[in-house]
Write a protein that holds these residues in place. Structure first.
Motif, PDB file in Angstrom:
ATOM      1  N   PHE A  17     -42.074 -21.478  10.538  1.00  0.00           N
ATOM      2  CA  PHE A  17     -40.957 -20.842   9.842  1.00  0.00           C
ATOM      3  C   PHE A  17     -40.977 -21.152   8.349  1.00  0.00           C
ATOM      4  CE2 PHE A  17     -39.413 -19.986  13.994  1.00  0.00           C
ATOM      5  CZ  PHE A  17     -38.480 -18.967  13.867  1.00  0.00           C
ATOM      6  N   LYS A  18     -41.388 -22.342   8.004  1.00  0.00           N
ATOM      7  CA  LYS A  18     -41.335 -22.745   6.597  1.00  0.00           C
ATOM      8  C   LYS A  18     -42.459 -22.165   5.762  1.00  0.00           C
ATOM      9  CE  LYS A  18     -40.790 -26.881   3.711  1.00  0.00           C
ATOM     10  NZ  LYS A  18     -40.652 -28.365   3.716  1.00  0.00           N
ATOM     11  N   LEU A  52     -36.540 -13.479   6.204  1.00  0.00           N
ATOM     12  CA  LEU A  52     -35.693 -14.318   7.039  1.00  0.00           C
ATOM     13  C   LEU A  52     -34.233 -14.224   6.599  1.00  0.00           C
ATOM     14  CD1 LEU A  52     -37.888 -17.552   7.331  1.00  0.00           C
ATOM     15  CD2 LEU A  52     -37.371 -15.954   9.166  1.00  0.00           C
ATOM     16  N   ALA A  53     -33.999 -14.281   5.279  1.00  0.00           N
ATOM     17  CA  ALA A  53     -32.636 -14.182   4.750  1.00  0.00           C
ATOM     18  C   ALA A  53     -32.032 -12.817   5.069  1.00  0.00           C
ATOM     19  CB  ALA A  53     -32.640 -14.427   3.247  1.00  0.00           C
ATOM     20  N   TRP A  85     -24.261 -26.612   7.815  1.00  0.00           N
ATOM     21  CA  TRP A  85     -25.443 -25.946   8.336  1.00  0.00           C
ATOM     22  C   TRP A  85     -26.522 -25.935   7.260  1.00  0.00           C
ATOM     23  CZ3 TRP A  85     -25.942 -24.517  13.310  1.00  0.00           C
ATOM     24  CH2 TRP A  85     -27.064 -23.777  13.655  1.00  0.00           C
ATOM     25  N   PRO A  86     -27.797 -26.028   7.647  1.00  0.00           N
ATOM     26  CA  PRO A  86     -28.869 -25.959   6.634  1.00  0.00           C
ATOM     27  C   PRO A  86     -28.771 -24.667   5.826  1.00  0.00           C
ATOM     28  CG  PRO A  86     -29.735 -26.651   8.760  1.00  0.00           C
ATOM     29  CD  PRO A  86     -28.323 -26.252   9.005  1.00  0.00           C
ATOM     30  N   SER A 134     -32.271 -22.200   8.936  1.00  0.00           N
ATOM     31  CA  SER A 134     -31.219 -21.506   9.681  1.00  0.00           C
ATOM     32  C   SER A 134     -31.807 -20.614  10.766  1.00  0.00           C
ATOM     33  CB  SER A 134     -30.360 -20.674   8.724  1.00  0.00           C
ATOM     34  OG  SER A 134     -29.589 -21.498   7.885  1.00  0.00           O
ATOM     35  N   THR A 135     -32.850 -19.871  10.425  1.00  0.00           N
ATOM     36  CA  THR A 135     -33.458 -18.989  11.425  1.00  0.00           C
ATOM     37  C   THR A 135     -34.135 -19.800  12.515  1.00  0.00           C
ATOM     38  OG1 THR A 135     -33.927 -17.485   9.578  1.00  0.00           O
ATOM     39  CG2 THR A 135     -34.846 -16.900  11.707  1.00  0.00           C
ATOM     40  N   PHE A 136     -34.701 -20.938  12.153  1.00  0.00           N
ATOM     41  CA  PHE A 136     -35.321 -21.808  13.148  1.00  0.00           C
ATOM     42  C   PHE A 136     -34.285 -22.305  14.155  1.00  0.00           C
ATOM     43  CE2 PHE A 136     -36.843 -26.214  14.222  1.00  0.00           C
ATOM     44  CZ  PHE A 136     -37.853 -25.806  15.081  1.00  0.00           C
TER      45      PHE A 136
END
Length: 493
Positions: free
Chosen positions: A258-259, A267-268, A297-298, A304-306
């Motif tokens: 994801f990163k 992702l956003a 929340w991160p 966040s998506t993870f």
């Protein structure tokens, strides 16, 4: 006594609460112990890694087999395995709390404290969880009822996994008002209290029905000899190792996927498009309005998506568990396990062809992977209980705990191999932790790992199941003949 009697819903729920209690701690150890040691307790990373690795090996190859031999030879008025759930309930909670405490002891004092508390926690975890797992093999002689029991049990496991992987870090930040050390301490206080209560419920709501005949007095050498000749046990041991290699490998690599692989802007956009960011903002305002510190929340899209990715996977695993029992009752555990594992693998392989922009497809594939893998999760442990029956059927001796202890060794070995592979693959590809962008070789290695390399252990496990001889007809035969033997012994007693 009818050893194949139907278990009540209360007994199934009571038994499953034991796994929920254990997994509140186990999932926290697997997911956050390294983070807690390095970022909260401030132990050097190399020391933390050594402590986790050494104690993990000690748990797998010393504590677990020794506990298996002890549990099989335990004799009390409550049975062989239930007493251990009772005896370890309070120590388990206390040691979990101590292991996630942060006394100010200086660098060497902290290292000693971490080693001591983690070693004791693993010891008590084994003394609790091995007899608990073996208990599933002696609550009933009905393989159909074991399928049902395993489904209840693994819904509880998934609930614990959801709490830890999705909610634990926000809870730590909320309860600690941003102070992670204080937050971990408060969260573990809650887990310790809830876990102790749940273990006591497990003890008081279950009853051991499959008891060794009074004449049985096998030696350790005989138990190990029976194990060595048990071909289904060897197959299930290998399958267990392979399954947990996959879980550790993909679980450890997804955060990098994801990163570094997926497109941050996409992702956003995905989070905005499904209303996730708006939901988190609204929840944060609600908590602040209630006088709490807010929902921390991160903020970055990848994290966040993870978290959402993990949450959806776990939810659909729970859905898959609901299909496990009726399918296994109709087609047999071996066939359903192999078929569902193969189907789940196909959705892992699909990750290899997805572009960094295909966020919806990636989430969708993981949902289907989670659903089919969820079907398999109760069956693995139900099949191990069947292997214990197979051993008794073949050898006229029952050694449930030693069979489960060997499988738990396989579990820990698989997690160790998978975890080591994550670090090894990243190092081989040239990963640099301080770099904001990774080289194409690293990115390709991450994509290859979460698709092709993660699929290999599952495919090998599917192939091994063709050699596993306990199919649906043999399940019925073993259950029928063992039930007749036990009735005969009961009538002669």
């Amino acid at each position: 006594m009818n050893v194949s009697s139907k278990l009540s819903v209360a007994e199934k729920l009571g038994y499953s609460l034991g796994d929920l209690a254990a997994n509140l701690i186990f999932q926290t150890l697997v997911t956050f112990l390294a983070f807690f040691y390095t970022d909260v307790f401030r132990i050097p990373a190399a020391t933390a890694a050594t402590i986790i690795f050494v104690v993990g090996l000690l748990g797998a190859f010393v504590f677990t087999p020794v506990m298996g031999l002890i549990a099989d030879r335990t004799r009390t008025r409550w049975g062989k395995f239930r007493p251990w759930v009772l005896w370890t309930a309070v120590p388990f909670g206390l040691l979990a709390l101590l292991a996630f405490s942060t006394p100010n002891l200086g660098v060497h004092g902290k290292e000693t404290y971490a080693l001591a508390t983690y070693t004791l926690l693993v010891l008590v975890y084994v003394a609790n969880n091995l007899p608990y797992s073996a208990l599933s093999g002696v609550l009933t002689g009905s393989m159909e009822q074991r399928n049902s029991l395993s489904s209840y049990r693994f819904v509880a496991v998934m609930v614990a996994q959801f709490i830890i992987q999705v909610l634990l870090l926000p809870l730590v930040l909320i309860l600690g008002d941003g102070d992670k050390a204080h937050g971990f301490h408060l969260v573990m206080m809650v887990f310790a209290a809830v876990g102790t209560l749940f273990f006591l419920i497990t003890f008081f709501t279950t009853r051991e029905r499959i008891l060794p005949v009074q004449e049985q007095a096998s030696s350790i050498r005989e138990d190990l000899g029976d194990l060595a000749k048990n071909r289904p046990w060897w197959i299930m041991l290998a399958v267990t190792v392979l399954v947990f290699v996959n879980l550790a490998l993909k679980g450890g690599m997804y955060i990098y996927y994801f990163k570094y692989y997926l497109n941050a802007a996409k992702l956003a956009d995905f989070l905005d498009g499904i209303g996730f960011n708006g939901f988190v903002t609204g929840l944060d305002r609600l908590l602040v309005g209630l006088g709490l510190s807010g929902f921390h929340w991160p903020h970055d899209a990848a994290a966040s998506t993870f978290s959402l990715f993990n949450a959806l996977g776990i939810i659909f695993m729970i859905v898959g568990i609901g299909f496990s029992r009726p399918l296994a009752d109709r087609f047999g555990k071996r066939n359903v396990f192999g078929g569902a594992l193969l189907a789940s693998t196909l959705f892992l392989l699909a990750f290899y062809v997805y572009s960094p922009d295909a966020i919806g497809l990636i989430i969708g594939s993981y949902i289907f992977h989670g659903f089919f893998y969820g079907i398999t999760t109760p069956l693995l442990w139900a099949m191990i209980a069947d292997v214990a029956d197979y051993s008794e059927w073949k050898n006229h001796r029952r050694a449930t705990a030693i069979i489960f202890s060997a499988m738990l060794c396989g579990l820990k070995l698989g997690l160790s191999i998978g975890g080591a592979l994550v670090a090894g693959i990243l190092a081989f590809c040239g990963y640099h932790p301080d770099a904001t962008m990774q080289t194409p070789a690293v990115v390709d290695g991450i994509r290859l790992t979460v698709s092709i390399l993660c699929s290999i252990p599952f495919l090998l496990a599917v192939a091994l199941l063709f050699l596993y001889e306990i199919d649906k007809p043999m399940e019925s035969r073993i259950e029928r003949e063992l039930d007749a033997r036990r009735r005969l012994v009961g009538e002669g007693a």
